[in-house]
Design a protein around this motif. Structure first.
Motif, PDB file in Angstrom:
ATOM      1  N   MET A  62      -4.921   7.155 -10.961  1.00  0.00           N
ATOM      2  CA  MET A  62      -5.041   5.702 -10.859  1.00  0.00           C
ATOM      3  C   MET A  62      -4.675   5.182  -9.472  1.00  0.00           C
ATOM      4  O   MET A  62      -5.021   4.058  -9.127  1.00  0.00           O
ATOM      5  CB  MET A  62      -4.165   5.020 -11.913  1.00  0.00           C
ATOM      6  CG  MET A  62      -4.733   5.110 -13.314  1.00  0.00           C
ATOM      7  SD  MET A  62      -6.240   4.150 -13.474  1.00  0.00           S
ATOM      8  CE  MET A  62      -7.425   5.403 -13.873  1.00  0.00           C
ATOM      9  N   SER A  63      -3.984   5.993  -8.673  1.00  0.00           N
ATOM     10  CA  SER A  63      -3.641   5.559  -7.315  1.00  0.00           C
ATOM     11  C   SER A  63      -4.763   5.840  -6.323  1.00  0.00           C
ATOM     12  O   SER A  63      -4.641   5.508  -5.144  1.00  0.00           O
ATOM     13  CB  SER A  63      -2.343   6.229  -6.853  1.00  0.00           C
ATOM     14  OG  SER A  63      -2.552   7.623  -6.718  1.00  0.00           O
ATOM     15  N   SER A  64      -5.848   6.397  -6.787  1.00  0.00           N
ATOM     16  CA  SER A  64      -6.983   6.711  -5.928  1.00  0.00           C
ATOM     17  C   SER A  64      -7.814   5.458  -5.650  1.00  0.00           C
ATOM     18  O   SER A  64      -7.783   4.484  -6.403  1.00  0.00           O
ATOM     19  CB  SER A  64      -7.855   7.768  -6.604  1.00  0.00           C
ATOM     20  OG  SER A  64      -9.070   7.930  -5.919  1.00  0.00           O
ATOM     21  N   ILE A  65      -8.583   5.526  -4.575  1.00  0.00           N
ATOM     22  CA  ILE A  65      -9.505   4.441  -4.250  1.00  0.00           C
ATOM     23  C   ILE A  65     -10.583   4.344  -5.335  1.00  0.00           C
ATOM     24  O   ILE A  65     -11.029   3.259  -5.677  1.00  0.00           O
ATOM     25  CB  ILE A  65     -10.155   4.694  -2.870  1.00  0.00           C
ATOM     26  CG1 ILE A  65      -9.089   4.625  -1.780  1.00  0.00           C
ATOM     27  CG2 ILE A  65     -11.268   3.705  -2.594  1.00  0.00           C
ATOM     28  CD1 ILE A  65      -9.577   5.070  -0.424  1.00  0.00           C
ATOM     29  N   GLN A  66     -10.988   5.475  -5.862  1.00  0.00           N
ATOM     30  CA  GLN A  66     -12.044   5.522  -6.875  1.00  0.00           C
ATOM     31  C   GLN A  66     -11.468   5.595  -8.295  1.00  0.00           C
ATOM     32  O   GLN A  66     -11.939   6.361  -9.120  1.00  0.00           O
ATOM     33  CB  GLN A  66     -12.937   6.739  -6.618  1.00  0.00           C
ATOM     34  CG  GLN A  66     -13.752   6.650  -5.365  1.00  0.00           C
ATOM     35  CD  GLN A  66     -14.792   5.557  -5.473  1.00  0.00           C
ATOM     36  OE1 GLN A  66     -15.353   5.318  -6.530  1.00  0.00           O
ATOM     37  NE2 GLN A  66     -15.051   4.883  -4.369  1.00  0.00           N
ATOM     38  N   SER A  67     -10.477   4.786  -8.585  1.00  0.00           N
ATOM     39  CA  SER A  67      -9.856   4.849  -9.911  1.00  0.00           C
ATOM     40  C   SER A  67     -10.748   4.270 -11.014  1.00  0.00           C
ATOM     41  O   SER A  67     -10.459   4.463 -12.191  1.00  0.00           O
ATOM     42  CB  SER A  67      -8.524   4.109  -9.902  1.00  0.00           C
ATOM     43  OG  SER A  67      -8.716   2.741  -9.602  1.00  0.00           O
ATOM     44  N   ASN A  68     -11.827   3.601 -10.648  1.00  0.00           N
ATOM     45  CA  ASN A  68     -12.729   3.053 -11.657  1.00  0.00           C
ATOM     46  C   ASN A  68     -13.955   3.938 -11.906  1.00  0.00           C
ATOM     47  O   ASN A  68     -14.843   3.562 -12.652  1.00  0.00           O
ATOM     48  CB  ASN A  68     -13.169   1.639 -11.269  1.00  0.00           C
ATOM     49  CG  ASN A  68     -13.891   1.610  -9.935  1.00  0.00           C
ATOM     50  OD1 ASN A  68     -13.922   2.603  -9.210  1.00  0.00           O
ATOM     51  ND2 ASN A  68     -14.475   0.463  -9.611  1.00  0.00           N
ATOM     52  N   ALA A  69     -14.008   5.104 -11.297  1.00  0.00           N
ATOM     53  CA  ALA A  69     -15.134   6.029 -11.490  1.00  0.00           C
ATOM     54  C   ALA A  69     -15.047   6.675 -12.869  1.00  0.00           C
ATOM     55  O   ALA A  69     -13.990   6.689 -13.511  1.00  0.00           O
ATOM     56  CB  ALA A  69     -15.130   7.091 -10.402  1.00  0.00           C
ATOM     57  N   TYR A  70     -16.161   7.235 -13.334  1.00  0.00           N
ATOM     58  CA  TYR A  70     -16.210   7.854 -14.655  1.00  0.00           C
ATOM     59  C   TYR A  70     -15.235   9.025 -14.776  1.00  0.00           C
ATOM     60  O   TYR A  70     -14.594   9.195 -15.800  1.00  0.00           O
ATOM     61  CB  TYR A  70     -17.626   8.333 -14.979  1.00  0.00           C
ATOM     62  CG  TYR A  70     -18.627   7.215 -15.118  1.00  0.00           C
ATOM     63  CD1 TYR A  70     -18.425   6.208 -16.050  1.00  0.00           C
ATOM     64  CD2 TYR A  70     -19.757   7.154 -14.319  1.00  0.00           C
ATOM     65  CE1 TYR A  70     -19.332   5.167 -16.178  1.00  0.00           C
ATOM     66  CE2 TYR A  70     -20.675   6.132 -14.439  1.00  0.00           C
ATOM     67  CZ  TYR A  70     -20.450   5.136 -15.380  1.00  0.00           C
ATOM     68  OH  TYR A  70     -21.334   4.118 -15.505  1.00  0.00           O
ATOM     69  N   THR A  71     -15.140   9.806 -13.726  1.00  0.00           N
ATOM     70  CA  THR A  71     -14.237  10.959 -13.750  1.00  0.00           C
ATOM     71  C   THR A  71     -12.791  10.500 -13.905  1.00  0.00           C
ATOM     72  O   THR A  71     -12.031  11.064 -14.697  1.00  0.00           O
ATOM     73  CB  THR A  71     -14.399  11.783 -12.462  1.00  0.00           C
ATOM     74  OG1 THR A  71     -15.761  12.206 -12.354  1.00  0.00           O
ATOM     75  CG2 THR A  71     -13.487  12.979 -12.449  1.00  0.00           C
ATOM     76  N   ALA A  72     -12.417   9.472 -13.174  1.00  0.00           N
ATOM     77  CA  ALA A  72     -11.057   8.948 -13.272  1.00  0.00           C
ATOM     78  C   ALA A  72     -10.821   8.325 -14.645  1.00  0.00           C
ATOM     79  O   ALA A  72      -9.722   8.450 -15.205  1.00  0.00           O
ATOM     80  CB  ALA A  72     -10.800   7.928 -12.171  1.00  0.00           C
ATOM     81  N   SER A  73     -11.828   7.680 -15.185  1.00  0.00           N
ATOM     82  CA  SER A  73     -11.680   7.087 -16.522  1.00  0.00           C
ATOM     83  C   SER A  73     -11.479   8.166 -17.583  1.00  0.00           C
ATOM     84  O   SER A  73     -10.656   8.006 -18.496  1.00  0.00           O
ATOM     85  CB  SER A  73     -12.899   6.239 -16.877  1.00  0.00           C
ATOM     86  OG  SER A  73     -13.015   5.156 -15.991  1.00  0.00           O
ATOM     87  N   TRP A  74     -12.228   9.254 -17.470  1.00  0.00           N
ATOM     88  CA  TRP A  74     -12.071  10.352 -18.420  1.00  0.00           C
ATOM     89  C   TRP A  74     -10.671  10.970 -18.296  1.00  0.00           C
ATOM     90  O   TRP A  74      -9.997  11.201 -19.291  1.00  0.00           O
ATOM     91  CB  TRP A  74     -13.149  11.403 -18.207  1.00  0.00           C
ATOM     92  CG  TRP A  74     -12.973  12.665 -18.993  1.00  0.00           C
ATOM     93  CD1 TRP A  74     -12.891  13.917 -18.501  1.00  0.00           C
ATOM     94  CD2 TRP A  74     -12.865  12.797 -20.413  1.00  0.00           C
ATOM     95  NE1 TRP A  74     -12.720  14.825 -19.514  1.00  0.00           N
ATOM     96  CE2 TRP A  74     -12.708  14.161 -20.713  1.00  0.00           C
ATOM     97  CE3 TRP A  74     -12.872  11.906 -21.479  1.00  0.00           C
ATOM     98  CZ2 TRP A  74     -12.562  14.656 -22.000  1.00  0.00           C
ATOM     99  CZ3 TRP A  74     -12.734  12.384 -22.774  1.00  0.00           C
ATOM    100  CH2 TRP A  74     -12.580  13.739 -23.020  1.00  0.00           C
ATOM    101  N   PHE A  75     -10.229  11.205 -17.079  1.00  0.00           N
ATOM    102  CA  PHE A  75      -8.901  11.779 -16.875  1.00  0.00           C
ATOM    103  C   PHE A  75      -7.820  10.826 -17.377  1.00  0.00           C
ATOM    104  O   PHE A  75      -6.844  11.263 -17.999  1.00  0.00           O
ATOM    105  CB  PHE A  75      -8.666  12.109 -15.401  1.00  0.00           C
ATOM    106  CG  PHE A  75      -7.438  12.945 -15.181  1.00  0.00           C
ATOM    107  CD1 PHE A  75      -7.518  14.324 -15.145  1.00  0.00           C
ATOM    108  CD2 PHE A  75      -6.192  12.359 -15.032  1.00  0.00           C
ATOM    109  CE1 PHE A  75      -6.389  15.106 -14.965  1.00  0.00           C
ATOM    110  CE2 PHE A  75      -5.060  13.122 -14.848  1.00  0.00           C
ATOM    111  CZ  PHE A  75      -5.158  14.504 -14.813  1.00  0.00           C
ATOM    112  N   SER A  76      -7.959   9.551 -17.122  1.00  0.00           N
ATOM    113  CA  SER A  76      -6.941   8.595 -17.570  1.00  0.00           C
ATOM    114  C   SER A  76      -6.927   8.494 -19.094  1.00  0.00           C
ATOM    115  O   SER A  76      -5.850   8.357 -19.689  1.00  0.00           O
ATOM    116  CB  SER A  76      -7.150   7.223 -16.937  1.00  0.00           C
ATOM    117  OG  SER A  76      -8.341   6.636 -17.382  1.00  0.00           O
TER     118      SER A  76
END
Length: 186
Positions: free
Chosen positions: A60-74
């Protein structure tokens, strides 16, 4: 009310005790047990919770925290955090002993095996973009560590399931001791 005095609002049992406070034989009450933190399953659950929350913070601290990959990981990390936290509280308070008819070992085996697979997919997805986003590389590291923790827990649950073990409590509760006879058929 004086200690040892029966509450007038509750009927007396045949032995003279208060039925509201008399415990059923073989079924212990809910109590806090801090010793669970020092057991292997307790340590595994604490490690899983820490890895879940640290991985979530990283992605979630990444610039791309709204990407699909980040959403799946979160999703994987936060669902794992809350479910593992609830299970930890259930074990700490011995609530599982109250529901001894539920196959807790089998349910936890399925949960841990599923989360091992989910963390493999989510961490691999984050690792594939880890060269571009360092926070995702860190999340992938903590995700793979969580995958190992859930896999070890699944292995222990599998061994317990194969040996017929219970998640918590006395094995006689399931079989029914001599004081817990079932009523005759009608």
């Amino acid at each position: 009310m004086e200690p040892g005095m029966a509450d007038p609002g509750f009927p007396q049992s045949p032995t003279g005790g208060n039925t509201a406070t008399a415990s059923m034989p073989g079924i212990p009450g809910i109590r806090f047990d801090p010793i669970y933190f020092r057991s292997i399953p307790g340590i595994l659950k604490c490690v899983q919770m820490v890895l879940n929350i640290v991985g979530y913070i990283c992605v979630m601290s990444s610039i791309q925290s709204n990407a699909y990959t980040a959403s799946w990981f979160s999703f994987v990390s936060m669902t794992g955090f809350w479910v593992t936290g609830i299970l930890l509280v259930l074990y700490l308070m011995h609530v599982l002993e109250k529901f001894h008819m539920v196959p807790w070992v089998l349910l936890e085996l399925g949960y841990c095996a599923l989360w091992t697979f989910f963390y493999f997919t989510a961490s691999t997805a984050c690792a594939s973009w880890g060269g571009y986003y360092p926070a995702w590389a860190a999340a992938a590291f903590f995700g793979y560590a969580a995958m190992i923790a859930y896999g070890v827990d699944a292995f222990f649950k599998f061994k317990a399931w194969r040996s017929g073990g219970m998640a918590q409590g006395d094995p006689q509760m399931r079989a029914g001791g001599p004081e817990m006879q079932s009523p005759d058929a009608y």
